[in-house]
Design an enzyme around this catalytic site. Structure first.
Site, PDB file in Angstrom:
ATOM      1  N   LYS A 225       0.823  -1.212   0.000  1.00  0.00           N
ATOM      2  CA  LYS A 225       0.000   0.000   0.000  1.00  0.00           C
ATOM      3  C   LYS A 225       0.858   1.263   0.000  1.00  0.00           C
ATOM      4  CE  LYS A 225      -4.251  -2.029   1.668  1.00  0.00           C
ATOM      5  NZ  LYS A 225      -5.303  -2.097   2.707  1.00  0.00           N
ATOM      6  N   ARG A 265      -2.770 -10.129   5.556  1.00  0.00           N
ATOM      7  CA  ARG A 265      -3.206 -10.335   4.168  1.00  0.00           C
ATOM      8  C   ARG A 265      -2.117  -9.762   3.266  1.00  0.00           C
ATOM      9  NH1 ARG A 265      -5.932  -7.404   0.229  1.00  0.00           N
ATOM     10  NH2 ARG A 265      -7.385  -8.609  -1.078  1.00  0.00           N
TER      11      ARG A 265
END
Length: 292
Positions: A225, A265
């Site tokens: 991210k 994740r």
């Protein structure tokens, strides 16, 4: 390790945090868009992630990257169903990443054992009732609406306190809809209506401790991210590169494991499974596939 109720025994019996591998069956996901749109390639990638140490695979057919367009439910189903079915038939535990009840229903019928809803059950008014009926584990993420680009919604008095408060509301709505609270996993929604400083605050030891105070298993999704390109004050780092982001995400995983999170994740299963092995003991061996 506290797992949500309803996991397959070969996962429920694991006394450590789990590694959730990501398979995006989309043309436009931010890190691997288009690479696994072909079902056969997606299947092969999912099996490879398991071989490399992932415990379960999260399959998604709609991108939530900044600027991504919504896709019809039938298109999402066409993308994910062959992959979900093939992985499940191969003995892999599959989570379906979707905001739509229709997609969740079809995926569970095809063998998915968990639903991961990045809207926290708000995008589809029928989702929570369906999840109550399905009686399987569910991930409910903190999300103030829209995709990951909604920085206009990233306004908090105290981000950790506010996210915890809003997640309590999400959990209450789920329980009111009939979802067994023991089946709920929560996700703080890193990158969703959050500036880099907000994400780092949630990942601090104090932030993770407050999230843990909700009393539910916690899933952390930091992999690749944008905020990983910043420091804890939100300033861009001088040394940003894809490899540097992987290294920083491994540091996030190490901190999260030490805080006792339920799962991480990730895209890079081998590296993160290595961190799990170093901090918590052996990862699941490939030979356990099929032990449902």
């Amino acid at each position: 390790m506290r797992h949500p109720a309803g996991l397959p025994p070969h996962l429920a019996d694991v006394n450590r945090s789990l590694v959730m591998g990501i398979v995006n069956v989309t043309p436009d996901s931010f890190s691997d868009g288009g690479l696994f749109l072909d079902p056969d390639r997606a299947l092969a990638h999912g099996l490879e992630l398991i071989r490399l140490g992932a415990d379960l695979i999260d399959v998604g057919g709609e991108s939530t990257r900044p600027g991504a367009h919504e896709v019809p439910a039938d298109v999402e189903i066409d993308r994910v169903l062959p992959v979900v079915r093939a992985l499940a038939e191969g003995g892999v535990a599959v989570s379906i990443d979707t905001r739509r009840a229709k997609v969740a229903q079809a995926a569970v019928e095809a063998g998915a054992i968990m639903v991961n809803d990045v809207s926290g059950g708000t995008a589809d008014p029928t989702m929570l009732a369906l999840l109550a009926d399905l009686a399987i584990p569910v991930v409910l993420m903190h999300n103030r609406g829209g995709g990951a680009s909604r920085d206009d919604l990233a306004v908090y008095d105290d981000v950790v306190r506010d996210v915890v408060h809003e997640l309590r509301g999400t959990m209450q709505r789920a329980e009111d809809a009939g979802i067994n609270p023991a089946r709920i996993v929560i996700d703080p929604g890193l990158g969703f209506a959050k500036l880099p400083t907000h994400n780092w605050a949630l990942l601090s030891p104090a932030g993770l401790a407050q999230l843990a105070s909700l009393g539910r298993p916690l899933l952390i999704g930091a992999s690749r991210k944008r905020f990983l390109a910043t420091d804890s004050d939100g300033r861009p780092r001088d040394d940003d590169s894809p490899q540097q982001r992987v290294e920083r995400c491994l540091e996030v995983t190490a901190s999260a494991l030490e805080a006792g999170v339920w799962g991480v994740r990730v895209h890079d299963a081998a590296q993160h499974a290595g961190v799990v092995r170093a901090l918590m003991g052996p990862v699941r061996e490939r030979s356990t596939i099929g032990q449902h």
